[in-house]
Design an enzyme around this catalytic site. Structure first.
Site, short mmCIF file in Angstrom:
data_model
loop_
_atom_site.label_atom_id
_atom_site.label_comp_id
_atom_site.label_asym_id
_atom_site.label_seq_id
_atom_site.Cartn_x
_atom_site.Cartn_y
_atom_site.Cartn_z
N GLN A 67 0.67 -1.30 -0.05
CA GLN A 67 -0.06 -0.15 0.12
C GLN A 67 0.97 1.41 0.06
O GLN A 67 1.95 1.35 0.87
CB GLN A 67 -1.03 -0.09 1.17
CG GLN A 67 -1.98 1.31 0.98
CD GLN A 67 -2.69 1.02 2.43
OE1 GLN A 67 -2.15 1.53 3.59
NE2 GLN A 67 -4.05 0.75 2.32
N CYS A 97 -5.94 6.86 6.12
CA CYS A 97 -5.32 6.85 7.31
C CYS A 97 -5.89 7.93 8.44
O CYS A 97 -5.76 9.26 7.61
CB CYS A 97 -3.93 6.87 7.08
SG CYS A 97 -2.82 7.23 8.64
N LYS A 138 -8.19 2.35 -0.67
CA LYS A 138 -9.08 2.09 0.63
C LYS A 138 -9.35 3.69 1.11
O LYS A 138 -8.42 4.40 1.07
CB LYS A 138 -8.19 1.46 1.58
CG LYS A 138 -8.84 0.94 2.99
CD LYS A 138 -8.22 0.39 3.96
CE LYS A 138 -8.78 -0.47 5.01
NZ LYS A 138 -9.28 0.79 6.15
N GLY A 200 -14.88 -2.47 8.93
CA GLY A 200 -15.48 -1.74 10.11
C GLY A 200 -16.26 -2.43 10.98
O GLY A 200 -17.41 -2.92 10.47
N GLU A 201 -15.97 -2.80 12.29
CA GLU A 201 -16.74 -3.36 13.21
C GLU A 201 -17.32 -4.69 12.92
O GLU A 201 -18.24 -5.11 13.30
CB GLU A 201 -17.81 -2.62 13.92
CG GLU A 201 -17.42 -1.16 14.29
CD GLU A 201 -16.82 -1.38 15.54
OE1 GLU A 201 -17.68 -2.11 16.55
OE2 GLU A 201 -15.92 -0.69 15.63
#
EC number: 1.3.1.-
Length: 327
Positions: A67, A97, A138, A200-201
């Site tokens: 990345q 980020c 991303k 996410g989560e």
């Protein structure tokens, strides 16, 4: 498809090796490689992504995609071309980020306020690499808010990103629950022809199924959930097949097996990490494991104030022998 997320300062090549040994992961994304104003030498890439020296795969054969993080289209393109020359399994571009230092230097999530620049970066990278070389990105839902989430995603796709991972929170939301999966569904409707991956989560197989149902994404990226539970990817696959977590691969998720993973992780960091930092690295992972394993909570409390690598190593070997004997 299940991807292992990049996690700066935690999920490096040693932990990628350990977690992909357990199974269930289709591909990894490396920690970001910071690109500023120059073409980086090969040693920078191979230091962060040593898998480049082995076909861009972990020892268990799982592909690793390096990345890049930066804001200059020409420089990002030049470095992406270098990665292609080094045999990378594609290139991923970081627009998610949340770190303040990174954002202050126009990197990561702060670029989500500039959709035109997102497009230009991806387009420059796409032009610089061979036609068959994968380009992915991303992103988060936005910087301060998610008002431009769909616009940013479309800019990335129109620039040439073949896959797009969306972390379902803004930079301002950090890692606070909940993840706003419904906003990924909005992007899914706008980009029906782009491979979209939800992130996410996702802590359990049940979370994974709810995320898929809410977002419309078949593919998922796992981050903190895999650090907490190394068997999560296997559990998700087992749930899809109608099995339970334990039925899927009990040897991969019980505590004695995790202890062996910890021992191998310690061996790897002992080869390359300065003695004064080794205990911290092990306790960093052990702290995450507390959310899944009661034994990890007890171990963390026992080792919390221990800094001597010799004492950590003695504990690891002692406990591993004990659990192996009991099993």
């Amino acid at each position: 498809m299940l991807l292992l997320a990049p996690m700066e300062g935690l999920l490096d090549h040693s932990l990628r090796d350990i977690l992909t040994r357990v199974g269930g992961i289709d591909r990894c994304v490396s920690e970001f490689i910071r690109v500023t104003d120059q073409l980086l030498p090969p040693r920078v890439y191979t230091r962060i992504v040593p898998e480049l020296l082995h076909g861009s795969r972990t020892p268990s054969g799982v592909p690793v995609r390096p990345q890049l993080l930066g804001s200059d289209p020409a420089c990002m393109a030049e470095n992406a071309a270098r990665l292609a020359e080094l045999g990378a399994f594609g290139v991923d571009l970081n627009f998610g980020c949340p770190a303040k230092t990174v954002n202050r230097h126009r990197g990561g999530a702060v670029l989500l306020d500039e959709p035109e620049l997102l497009h230009d970066i991806v387009a420059a990278v796409r032009r610089s690499v061979p036609a068959g070389f994968a380009v992915s990105a991303k992103m988060r839902l936005g910087y301060a808010d998610d008002a431009r989430a769909v616009e940013c995603a479309c800019a990335l796709a129109e620039g040439g990103a073949q896959e797009l991972v969306v972390h379902a929170r803004t930079r301002a939301q950090g890692y606070r629950p909940p993840a706003h999966w419904a906003r990924i569904a909005d992007i899914r409707r706008a980009l029906s022809d782009t491979v979209l991956i939800a992130n996410g989560e996702i802590w359990t197989a049940e979370d994974a199924e709810r995320c898929r149902q809410t977002t419309g994404c078949e593919s998922l990226m796992l981050g903190r959930g895999m650090i907490r539970d190394p068997g999560l990817a296997l559990a998700i696959r087992a749930a899809q097949a109608g099995a339970t977590h334990a039925d899927a691969a009990p040897e991969a998720v019980d505590w004695p097996s995790v202890r062996l993973l910890l021992l191998e992780f310690w061996r790897q960091i002992s080869w390359r990490v300065a003695p004064r930092h080794r205990a911290g690295r092990l306790k960093q992972w052990l702290s995450s494991l507390r959310g899944r394993y009661p034994e990890a909570r007890a171990a963390f409390e026992r080792l919390r104030l221990v800094q001597d690598p010799a004492l950590i190593e003695a504990w690891l070997f002692e406990e591993t022998r004990a659990t192996t004997t009991l099993s």
